[in-house]
Design a protein around this motif. Structure first.
Motif, PDB file in Angstrom:
ATOM      1  N   GLU A   1      13.193  31.469  13.297  1.00 40.40           N
ATOM      2  CA  GLU A   1      14.114  32.422  13.119  1.00 40.40           C
ATOM      3  C   GLU A   1      15.206  31.861  14.073  1.00 40.40           C
ATOM      4  O   GLU A   1      16.488  32.151  13.970  1.00 40.40           O
ATOM      5  CB  GLU A   1      13.890  33.882  13.346  1.00 40.40           C
ATOM      6  CG  GLU A   1      14.523  34.894  13.551  1.00 40.40           C
ATOM      7  CD  GLU A   1      15.959  34.904  12.180  1.00 40.40           C
ATOM      8  OE1 GLU A   1      15.551  34.471  11.364  1.00 40.40           O
ATOM      9  OE2 GLU A   1      16.772  35.617  12.579  1.00 40.40           O
ATOM     10  N   THR A   2      14.727  31.808  15.286  1.00 41.51           N
ATOM     11  CA  THR A   2      15.788  31.408  16.359  1.00 41.51           C
ATOM     12  C   THR A   2      16.292  29.927  16.502  1.00 41.51           C
ATOM     13  O   THR A   2      16.808  29.524  17.637  1.00 41.51           O
ATOM     14  CB  THR A   2      15.520  32.003  17.730  1.00 41.51           C
ATOM     15  OG1 THR A   2      14.037  31.244  17.927  1.00 41.51           O
ATOM     16  CG2 THR A   2      15.223  33.400  17.895  1.00 41.51           C
ATOM     17  N   GLY A   3      15.852  29.030  15.567  1.00 46.80           N
ATOM     18  CA  GLY A   3      16.357  27.872  15.383  1.00 46.80           C
ATOM     19  C   GLY A   3      15.557  26.625  16.286  1.00 46.80           C
ATOM     20  O   GLY A   3      16.104  25.749  16.621  1.00 46.80           O
ATOM     21  N   LYS A   4      14.537  27.076  16.769  1.00 44.58           N
ATOM     22  CA  LYS A   4      13.735  26.280  17.532  1.00 44.58           C
ATOM     23  C   LYS A   4      12.684  25.792  17.024  1.00 44.58           C
ATOM     24  O   LYS A   4      11.504  25.176  17.432  1.00 44.58           O
ATOM     25  CB  LYS A   4      13.178  27.105  18.659  1.00 44.58           C
ATOM     26  CG  LYS A   4      14.385  27.308  19.695  1.00 44.58           C
ATOM     27  CD  LYS A   4      14.127  28.181  20.933  1.00 44.58           C
ATOM     28  CE  LYS A   4      15.297  28.816  21.694  1.00 44.58           C
ATOM     29  NZ  LYS A   4      15.042  30.301  21.595  1.00 44.58           N
ATOM     30  N   GLY A   5      12.654  25.824  15.346  1.00 42.91           N
ATOM     31  CA  GLY A   5      11.307  25.576  14.685  1.00 42.91           C
ATOM     32  C   GLY A   5      11.429  23.874  14.254  1.00 42.91           C
ATOM     33  O   GLY A   5      12.363  23.469  14.364  1.00 42.91           O
ATOM     34  N   ASN A   6      10.171  23.518  13.790  1.00 38.51           N
ATOM     35  CA  ASN A   6      10.257  22.196  13.096  1.00 38.51           C
ATOM     36  C   ASN A   6       9.566  22.285  11.598  1.00 38.51           C
ATOM     37  O   ASN A   6       8.972  23.363  11.558  1.00 38.51           O
ATOM     38  CB  ASN A   6       9.625  21.153  13.926  1.00 38.51           C
ATOM     39  CG  ASN A   6       8.502  21.562  14.665  1.00 38.51           C
ATOM     40  OD1 ASN A   6       7.699  21.766  13.714  1.00 38.51           O
ATOM     41  ND2 ASN A   6       8.222  21.518  15.939  1.00 38.51           N
TER      42      ASN A   6
ATOM     43  N   PRO B   1      19.907  24.982  12.710  1.00 41.71           N
ATOM     44  CA  PRO B   1      19.381  26.089  13.287  1.00 41.71           C
ATOM     45  C   PRO B   1      20.680  26.713  14.054  1.00 41.71           C
ATOM     46  O   PRO B   1      20.411  28.085  14.325  1.00 41.71           O
ATOM     47  CB  PRO B   1      18.801  25.098  14.856  1.00 41.71           C
ATOM     48  CG  PRO B   1      19.308  23.659  14.656  1.00 41.71           C
ATOM     49  CD  PRO B   1      19.446  23.413  13.137  1.00 41.71           C
ATOM     50  N   GLU B   2      21.795  26.148  14.504  1.00 38.43           N
ATOM     51  CA  GLU B   2      22.689  27.037  15.066  1.00 38.43           C
ATOM     52  C   GLU B   2      23.324  28.060  13.775  1.00 38.43           C
ATOM     53  O   GLU B   2      23.556  29.217  14.470  1.00 38.43           O
ATOM     54  CB  GLU B   2      23.941  26.116  15.414  1.00 38.43           C
ATOM     55  CG  GLU B   2      23.672  25.533  16.784  1.00 38.43           C
ATOM     56  CD  GLU B   2      24.415  24.510  16.938  1.00 38.43           C
ATOM     57  OE1 GLU B   2      25.679  24.649  16.696  1.00 38.43           O
ATOM     58  OE2 GLU B   2      24.208  23.535  17.926  1.00 38.43           O
ATOM     59  N   GLU B   3      23.391  27.703  12.832  1.00 40.93           N
ATOM     60  CA  GLU B   3      23.818  28.549  11.734  1.00 40.93           C
ATOM     61  C   GLU B   3      22.785  29.602  11.704  1.00 40.93           C
ATOM     62  O   GLU B   3      23.267  31.022  11.355  1.00 40.93           O
ATOM     63  CB  GLU B   3      23.931  27.899  10.233  1.00 40.93           C
ATOM     64  CG  GLU B   3      25.294  27.141  10.374  1.00 40.93           C
ATOM     65  CD  GLU B   3      25.751  26.363   9.316  1.00 40.93           C
ATOM     66  OE1 GLU B   3      25.782  26.739   7.997  1.00 40.93           O
ATOM     67  OE2 GLU B   3      25.169  25.101   9.301  1.00 40.93           O
TER      68      GLU B   3
END
Lengths: 180, 447, 317
Positions: free
Chosen positions: B376-381, B429-431
Motif C-alpha cells: 500500500e505504501t509503494g514498497k512492495g514487489n 509506487p508514488e501514485e
C-alpha cells in the motif's frame, strides 16, 4: 496543565456506594465464579481511579475477587479498552477500520492530531486535556467517521464537529472543576 | 414495503419504554410460550422456522438448541452474543438500543425453551451505553413480573444479567465469549467439546446472536408456518442488513430475504444508490470476513442471473465468484476507493484482534498486515502478491478458531478479483501513495 | 479397545486416547512433533499446530475424511480411524508452514543460546523447515529479563506454548507470571517486577521447548554437548530427588529433571518426577548426589556425540 499525579491521587478503595455496585455485579454470577465479574469491575475501577489501571488498582481488584494479581494483569492487558497508562482528561478513540476509513476516518485522525499538536496516535495534548487513540470497528459503520469518548459515541464527524466537541469537553471540564 | 417482523414498530415514539412496547404487542411471545407451549414445543417451532443464526455463520438456531445436553441436576445457560464487532455490522446495537424490550423478550422466551434459569447477555464493552439501556429494560421487566420467580404463575424462574466485554473482537467467537464471561482472556477453546455439552462453567450452554434471539419472538407469535412464507425457500424470514460505506443512505434495514441486490442498493426504500453520484466498484455483503465482490458480480452472478439478498444467492459461485450473506454487514465501495488500502486495513484489524494463542493466526495475520502495508505504501514487489496468497492458504483451516479463516478470506478474495490493482501498486509506487486518502485528501498527510 | 491406523500401522488403544498418544505407542517417526503439548501438564496442547495430521477416515461408522487437518494432541481416536502423518503431503506442507510461522519472529540466535543442542525448535526447523526465509519485515523484539534470581526469560525466543504457565498453575501454589497482551504482542511476563521463586518454579525451564527460559546458574557455562549427563539421586523432602546432573569433568554445571524421548519429565507410578528448586539450583556438589550412571540420550542427539556412555569407569574424569 493537568498533572498525571492528580489523576493518580484517586486510589483504592471504592467508596461505599461503588463497593455496593461491585458486590451487586459479583452476585450476578454463581457462587465461586466471582472472577466472572472482572471486566465490569475493571471498567468501574478505571472510571473511579483516575482513568487508567495502575498495578495498585489491579491488585486491589484481585483482592476483591479473591484471585491472583497476575490473573488481573492477564485480563486487563488482553482487552484493548483498558488504559494501562495514565491518559489525558478525555480520551478520543477514533474508529479506523474499513467502513469508517471509506468515509474519511484517516482524515479525522490527522485533523485531531493537528488540533492537539501531537505527532502520534496515543499521545496526549500538552495541556493534558485530550489523548488521541484509535480503535478497531466500534459498530457505528453507517454513521462514520466516528469517535468514542467515555461511554458516548460521536458520529458523522467533520472537522467542524471535532472543533465543537473539543470546546464542549473543555467547557465540561472547567465547569466540573469550578464546582469542586 | 417488505414485511417487518423486528422493526415493525421502530418508529413508534417511546418504543424503548415498557408501556409503549407492551401496548404494541410486547411480551406476547412469553405469554404464548409459558401459558400454551412446552419448552420442547418452542424448540420445535424454532427448528421448523429454519431460522439461520444471524451472527454470521448461519448455523440453524433450532438445530443448535436441539443439541443442548440436559443432564439431571446441572444448570443450563443461554448466553446472548452481543459482542457485535465484525466490521460493517451494527445491526445488533441498533436492535438493543432502539428495542431493548424485544431483546429481553427474546431472552425470556428462548431461555424458557432451553430450560435455562440464569441467562446472560454478553455485550461488547464499547456498547456500555447500550448496556445501561438494557439494564433499565431488565429492571422494568422484573418489576412487571416477566423476570424473576414463577413468571406468569408458570413455575418457571429466570434471572437475566448483562455482562460487558472489554474490547476484543475475538470474544464474538462463542467459546472465547464464554472464556471472557468466566473472567478470563478471550482465548477460544478447543472443540470438541462444544458449548452445548460443556459451555459456561462447564455446563451445557447455548450461545446465540442478538438478532437470532429477537427473531424467536415473531416466530413464536406468528408461528413457524407463517414465518416460512416470508423469504425464500432456503432463506426464511427477514434479516437486518447494516449498510455502510459509500452509500447515499447507509443504515440498518430489515429486508425480506430474497429481494434483489440491485433493489437493495439502488431502491428508494433502501440505500438509494451510491453517494455523490459515483459508480460502485466493489461490495462486501456480509461483514469484513466474507469475500469482496467486484462490480460485475454484485447484481449478477457469474452465470448472468440476478443476484438476491439471500444465503444461497450471495454465495452462488462459491468463493470463485460469490461471497456470503454473513452477518449482513453490507459494505459498499465507490469507484474512488483503493482495494489494496482496504485489504491492508482489514488485515491490520485481524492482526490487532488475533488472540495470539495459535501460531498460524498470531504470526500469519501480522505477517500479512506487514506485507500489505508495504504494498500500500509503494514498497512492495510482485513477489509479495504471491507470498500473500501463500500465507493466507497456510492460515486458513489450520487455526483453533475461525478468526484465521476470517483473516485469510478477504485477502484471498481481494487478490483474486483485483490483482491488477495490487500490481499497479508495485509498478506505480508514488501514485499509489498519493491515491485515495479519505474524503479531504489532505495534502499534508504522509504515510 | 478400539483400532486406529496411523501411517499404515494399526494399533489397538483404549477409548479416549489422543492420536498423539496412540502414535507414541507405535513410536518412531510415526509420532508427530509437539511443541506445546506436554502430557504431564493437563490443559496443554492445541496451540502450536505442529502436530497437525490428516484424518483420511473418521471412523468405521463414518469413514468420511475430515476436511481440515486436525491437531493430534487434542483429537481423540475413533474406532476405525485412519490417520496420515508423515505419509501425507498435505501434512508435510502445512507443518512446514507452521515451522515458518514459528520462525519468522524467532531471533535464530542459536550460536549464543543455551538451549542449542537440545532445542525442540531447532530439531523441528531441521526436520520440517525451509532453506532461507521469506520474511522481510522487522522482527518483534523484547528485552531479556530475569524473572527471579534463577530464571532468565528471553521473550524473543518464546513460541508461546504456555507450558510454563501450566507449570506455575499446577506445581506451585501461587502463579506470578502469565501471558500478557494479545496477538503477536503477547508476552510471557510478571507484568510488574516480581520474582518467580516458588519451590517448583524451576521446572518451567525444563518444559520450555526453546531457549526462552534458561537456568541462570548454568547460563553460558558450556555448550550442552560438552557436558555429560548422569542419572543422579539425592535425599530430598520436597521432591523425588531423581534428577540428571550435567557434568563437565568433576564440575556439576546444571541439574534437570529426567526426561523421556519426547523431552517430557519421566513419570513413575503415575507421578511426574518434577524436581524442586533446591535440588536444581543449590545442590551443585557431587557429594550431595548419588550417581547412578550415564543418562541415555537419543543417539541422534548432538549430546550423544560426547560418547560419555562408553567409558563407564571414567565417568567423572
Amino acid at each position: 496543565m493537568i498533572s498525571t499525579l492528580e489523576t493518580q491521587a484517586k486510589r483504592p478503595p471504592f467508596s461505599p456506594e461503588k463497593m455496593a455496585e461491585v458486590q451487586g455485579v459479583i452476585k450476578q454470577f454463581p457462587e465461586g465464579k466471582q472472577k466472572s465479574a472482572i471486566l465490569r469491575v475493571l471498567h468501574i475501577a478505571e472510571e473511579e481511579f483516575g482513568g487508567w489501571l495502575s498495578p495498585e488498582t489491579m491488585d486491589y481488584v484481585a483482592g476483591l475477587l479473591d484471585i491472583q494479581p497476575i490473573e488481573v494483569y492477564e485480563v486487563a492487558t488482553f482487552y484493548t479498552m483498558f488504559n494501562m497508562q495514565p491518559t489525558g482528561k478525555f480520551v478520543f478513540e477514533v474508529c479506523r477500520t474499513g467502513p469508517c476509513m471509506l468515509v474519511g476516518s484517516d482524515d479525522i485522525i490527522e485533523y485531531i492530531k493537528t488540533k492537539l499538536g501531537i505527532s502520534k496516535v496515543g499521545e496526549t495534548s500538552a495541556d493534558g486535556m485530550f489523548t488521541l487513540k484509535t480503535a478497531e470497528c466500534l459498530g457505528a459503520c453507517g454513521y462514520g467517521p466516528m469517535l468514542q469518548c467515555g461511554k458516548v459515541y460521536h458520529e458523522h464527524l467533520t472537522p467542524a464537529k471535532v472543533d465543537a466537541l473539543m470546546d464542549e469537553y473543555r467547557a465540561k471540564y472547567s465547569s466540573e472543576n469550578n464546582n469542586n | 414495503m417488505g414485511r417487518k417482523l423486528l422493526l415493525e414498530h421502530i418508529n413508534v415514539p417511546g418504543i424503548e419504554t415498557y408501556d409503549v412496547y407492551r401496548n404494541h404487542g410486547g411480551y406476547k411471545s412469553v405469554e404464548k410460550a409459558l401459558k400454551t407451549m412446552s419448552p420442547q414445543e418452542v424448540v420445535e417451532e424454532v427448528q421448523k422456522s429454519a431460522l439461520k443464526g444471524r451472527g454470521g455463520a448461519g448455523f440453524p438456531t433450532g438445530m443448535k438448541w436441539s443439541f443442548l445436553a440436559k443432564p439431571e441436576g446441572v444448570p443450563r445457560y443461554l448466553v446472548c452474543n452481543a459482542d457485535e464487532s465484525e466490521p460493517g455490522t451494527f445491526k445488533d446495537r441498533f436492535l438493543m438500543e432502539k428495542l431493548p424490550h424485544l431483546m429481553v423478550e427474546g431472552m425470556i422466551t428462548s431461555s424458557y425453551a432451553l430450560g435455562a434459569n440464569t441467562s446472560y447477555i454478553y455485550i461488547r464493552g464499547e456498547y456500555m451505553f447500550v448496556l445501561e439501556i438494557l439494564e433499565k429494560a431488565i429492571a422494568e421487566a422484573y418489576a412487571k413480573g416477566w423476570l424473576g420467580k414463577n413468571i406468569l404463575g408458570s413455575g418457571y424462574d429466570l434471572d437475566l444479567y448483562v455482562a460487558p466485554g472489554g474490547g476484543a473482537y475475538i470474544c464474538g467467537e462463542e467459546t472465547a465469549l464464554l472464556e471472557s464471561l468466566e473472567g478470563k482472556r478471550g482465548n477460544p477453546r478447543m472443540k470438541p467439546p462444544f458449548p452445548a455439552i460443556k459451555g459456561l462453567y462447564g455446563c451445557p450452554t447455548v450461545v446465540n446472536n442478538v438478532e437470532s434471539l429477537c427473531t424467536v419472538v415473531p416466530i413464536i407469535n406468528i408461528g413457524a408456518d407463517e414465518y416460512l412464507k416470508i423469504g425464500t425457500e432456503k432463506s426464511s424470514g427477514t434479516k437486518l442488513i447494516s449498510a455502510c460505506g459509500n452509500l447515499a443512505r447507509p443504515g440498518v434495514y430489515e429486508i425480506e430475504l430474497g429481494i434483489s441486490v440491485e433493489e437493495f442498493i439502488y431502491g428508494d426504500e433502501w440505500c438509494r444508490g451510491i453517494a455523490n453520484g459515483k459508480k460502485i466498484k466493489a461490495l462486501i455483503p456480509g461483514g469484513s470476513s466474507v469475500p469482496i465482490l467486484p462490480a460485475h458480480l454484485i447484481t449478477k452472478t457469474a452465470t448472468g442471473e440476478d443476484r438476491f439478498m439471500s444465503y444461497e444467492s450471495l454465495s452462488d459461485g462459491g468463493f470463485a465468484s460469490g461471497s456470503m450473506l454473513g452477518s449482513g454487514g453490507f459494505i459498499v465501495f465507490d469507484e474512488d476507493q483503493c482495494i489494496v488500502r482496504n485489504t491492508w486495513n482489514f488485515a491490520r484489524f485481524y492482526a490487532h484482534e488475533s488472540c495470539g494463542q495459535c501460531s498460524p493466526c498470531r504470526e500469519g495475520t501480522s505477517w500479512m498486515e506487514k506485507v500489505l502495508h508495504r504494498l500500500e505504501t509503494g514498497k512492495g514487489n510482485m513477489r509479495d502478491i504471491d507470498l500473500l496468497a501463500e500465507i493466507n492458504k497456510k492460515i486458513e483451516g489450520n487455526t483453533i478458531c475461525p478468526l484465521g479463516d476470517a483473516a485469510a478470506w478477504p485477502v484471498a478474495a481481494a487478490i483474486r478479483h483485483f490483482r491488477e490493482e495490487f500490481e499497479w501498486h508495485v509498478t506505480h509506487p508514488e501514485e499509489a501513495v498519493k491515491r485515495n486518502y479519505g474524503l479531504l485528501k489532505t495534502p499534508s498527510i504522509t504515510l | 479397545m478400539i483400532k486406529v491406523t496411523i501411517d499404515d500401522i494399526e494399533i489397538e488403544v483404549e477409548e479416549g486416547t489422543t492420536i498423539m498418544n496412540a502414535a507414541r505407542m507405535i513410536g518412531g517417526d510415526v509420532v508427530p512433533p509437539a511443541m506445546c503439548y506436554y502430557s504431564s501438564l493437563p490443559g496443554t496442547g492445541g496451540k502450536c499446530r505442529t502436530c497437525l495430521v490428516e484424518i483420511a477416515a473418521g471412523s468405521t461408522k463414518d469413514p468420511r475424511p475430515m476436511p481440515k487437518l486436525m491437531v493430534s494432541c487434542s483429537t481423540t481416536v475413533q474406532d476405525g480411524m485412519i490417520v496420515k502423518n508423515r505419509t501425507s503431503e498435505k501434512v508435510i506442507e502445512n507443518r512446514g508452514a507452521v515451522v515458518e510461522f514459528l520462525l519468522i519472529n524467532h531471533p535464530l540466535d542459536c550460536p549464543v543460546c543455551d538451549q542449542a543442542g537440545e532445542c525442540d525448535l531447532q530439531d523441528l526447523g531441521f526436520s520440517h523447515g525451509k532453506e532461507g526465509s521469506r520474511y522481510e519485515e522487522e522482527k518483534r523484539t523484547f528485552e531479556p529479563i530475569d524473572i527471579g534470581e534463577n530464571i532468565k526469560l528471553h521473550m524473543n525466543r518464546c513460541i508461546l506454548c504456555y507450558r510454563c504457565v501450566h507449570v506455575a498453575n499446577q506445581l506451585t501454589d501461587q502463579r506470578v507470571h502469565g501471558a500478557l497482551h494479545r496477538g503477536d504482542h503477547t508476552e510471557i511476563s510478571t507484568y510488574i517486577e516480581k520474582a518467580v521463586d516458588n519451590d517448583f518454579s524451576g521446572n518451567m525451564i525444563d518444559v520450555c521447548p526453546v531457549g526462552a527460559l534458561t537456568d541462570r546458574s548454568a547460563r553460558f557455562k558450556s555448550r550442552v554437548w560438552f557436558l555429560k549427563p548422569m542419572n543422579a539421586s539425592c535425599e530430598c523432602t520436597k521432591c523425588s530427588g531423581k534428577a540428571v546432573v550435567w557434568m563437565f569433568g568433576k564440575q556439576m554445571y546444571r541439574v534437570t529433571t529426567r526426561q523421556d524421548q519426547y523431552g517430557e519429565v519421566e513419570v513413575k507410578d503415575g507421578k511426574p518426577e518434577w524436581i524442586c528448586n533446591e535440588c536444581r539450583f543449590d545442590k551443585k556438589d557431587l557429594e550431595q548426589w548419588t550417581i547412578e550412571g550415564p543418562r541415555h540420550i537419543s543417539r541422534n542427539s548432538v549430546i550423544s556425540q560426547g560418547h560419555y556412555e562408553v567409558s563407564k569407569t571414567n565417568l567423572l574424569k
